[in-house]
Design a protein around this motif. Sequence first.
Motif, PDB file in Angstrom:
ATOM      1  N   UNK A  91     -13.392  41.412 -20.107  1.00 47.62           N
ATOM      2  CA  UNK A  91     -13.809  42.551 -19.288  1.00 47.62           C
ATOM      3  C   UNK A  91     -13.038  42.594 -17.972  1.00 47.62           C
ATOM      4  N   UNK A  92     -12.940  41.456 -17.304  1.00 52.05           N
ATOM      5  CA  UNK A  92     -12.222  41.387 -16.022  1.00 52.05           C
ATOM      6  C   UNK A  92     -10.732  41.099 -16.187  1.00 52.05           C
ATOM      7  N   UNK A  93     -10.351  40.758 -17.415  1.00 45.09           N
ATOM      8  CA  UNK A  93      -8.963  40.394 -17.714  1.00 45.09           C
ATOM      9  C   UNK A  93      -8.466  39.281 -16.790  1.00 45.09           C
ATOM     10  N   UNK A  94      -9.254  38.195 -16.767  1.00 51.28           N
ATOM     11  CA  UNK A  94      -8.880  37.053 -15.944  1.00 51.28           C
ATOM     12  C   UNK A  94      -9.496  35.785 -16.522  1.00 51.28           C
ATOM     13  N   UNK A  95      -8.929  34.659 -16.124  1.00 54.80           N
ATOM     14  CA  UNK A  95      -9.493  33.375 -16.522  1.00 54.80           C
ATOM     15  C   UNK A  95     -10.596  33.002 -15.542  1.00 54.80           C
ATOM     16  N   UNK A  96     -11.671  32.410 -16.073  1.00 51.84           N
ATOM     17  CA  UNK A  96     -12.772  31.943 -15.238  1.00 51.84           C
ATOM     18  C   UNK A  96     -13.066  30.502 -15.600  1.00 51.84           C
ATOM     19  N   UNK A  97     -13.460  29.720 -14.591  1.00 50.94           N
ATOM     20  CA  UNK A  97     -13.790  28.314 -14.839  1.00 50.94           C
ATOM     21  C   UNK A  97     -14.937  28.210 -15.829  1.00 50.94           C
ATOM     22  N   UNK A  98     -14.885  27.202 -16.662  1.00 47.61           N
ATOM     23  CA  UNK A  98     -15.992  26.948 -17.591  1.00 47.61           C
ATOM     24  C   UNK A  98     -17.245  26.626 -16.790  1.00 47.61           C
ATOM     25  N   UNK A  99     -18.381  27.112 -17.273  1.00 44.33           N
ATOM     26  CA  UNK A  99     -19.640  26.906 -16.570  1.00 44.33           C
ATOM     27  C   UNK A  99     -20.508  25.868 -17.259  1.00 44.33           C
ATOM     28  N   UNK A 100     -20.078  25.424 -18.423  1.00 45.59           N
ATOM     29  CA  UNK A 100     -20.826  24.408 -19.145  1.00 45.59           C
ATOM     30  C   UNK A 100     -19.866  23.546 -19.947  1.00 45.59           C
ATOM     31  N   UNK A 101     -20.384  22.486 -20.522  1.00 48.59           N
ATOM     32  CA  UNK A 101     -19.675  21.485 -21.290  1.00 48.59           C
ATOM     33  C   UNK A 101     -19.748  20.173 -20.529  1.00 48.59           C
ATOM     34  N   UNK A 102     -18.746  19.323 -20.651  1.00 46.24           N
ATOM     35  CA  UNK A 102     -18.778  18.004 -20.020  1.00 46.24           C
ATOM     36  C   UNK A 102     -18.185  18.077 -18.622  1.00 46.24           C
ATOM     37  N   UNK A 103     -18.918  17.563 -17.611  1.00 42.86           N
ATOM     38  CA  UNK A 103     -18.339  17.540 -16.265  1.00 42.86           C
ATOM     39  C   UNK A 103     -17.170  16.550 -16.210  1.00 42.86           C
ATOM     40  N   UNK A 104     -16.194  16.879 -15.404  1.00 37.82           N
ATOM     41  CA  UNK A 104     -15.031  16.023 -15.206  1.00 37.82           C
ATOM     42  C   UNK A 104     -15.440  14.893 -14.269  1.00 37.82           C
ATOM     43  N   UNK A 105     -14.928  13.683 -14.514  1.00 44.25           N
ATOM     44  CA  UNK A 105     -15.259  12.530 -13.677  1.00 44.25           C
ATOM     45  C   UNK A 105     -15.083  12.851 -12.193  1.00 44.25           C
ATOM     46  N   UNK A 106     -16.073  12.516 -11.402  1.00 44.66           N
ATOM     47  CA  UNK A 106     -16.071  12.692  -9.938  1.00 44.66           C
ATOM     48  C   UNK A 106     -16.014  14.156  -9.506  1.00 44.66           C
TER      49      UNK A 106
END
Length: 167
Positions: free
Chosen positions: A15-30
Amino acid sequence: MLYTEVPSYYTWNAKNKSFERRKQSKPVDCQPTIFKDTTIGRLYIIHSSQHECFFLRLLLVNVSGPTSFEYLRTVKGTIHDTYRIACQALNLLENDQYWDNCINDACETSTPSQIRALFGIIITNCSPSAPTELWEKYKSKMAEDILHRVRLETSDMTFDFTSEICN
């Protein structure tokens, strides 16, 4: 981050034609607010005959964090004119020693027209990294028959190579 890593951290919002950060899944260390997922992204194959597109793709999968096309062409502070030259500066391409040896061997046993034909095959099918350098090194061998013909036509055996003969 490499281009191939983007799908692990971002999703495409059509819809926005852009990449967005993932909001779920595994958090990255630190980094509890940054999520990473094991996902398969699509990276189209580009044939090496599509030269600049092929070299652009090669840079995208090897250069971390590019911010622009100019950034991709910049190696050690030098902005290169083409993606191919940038790839050469990063040593992502094989050198042309094999093709150089091949033409050099042909110069010992072949006629100028055969050497020209070999050169044509190499530049059209083998994608040497620096075809202009190969041409400059062997153009006099490839044009010997032309020079001989011009000398006979002009009756001037001292006639030498000119830019018109070799370019």
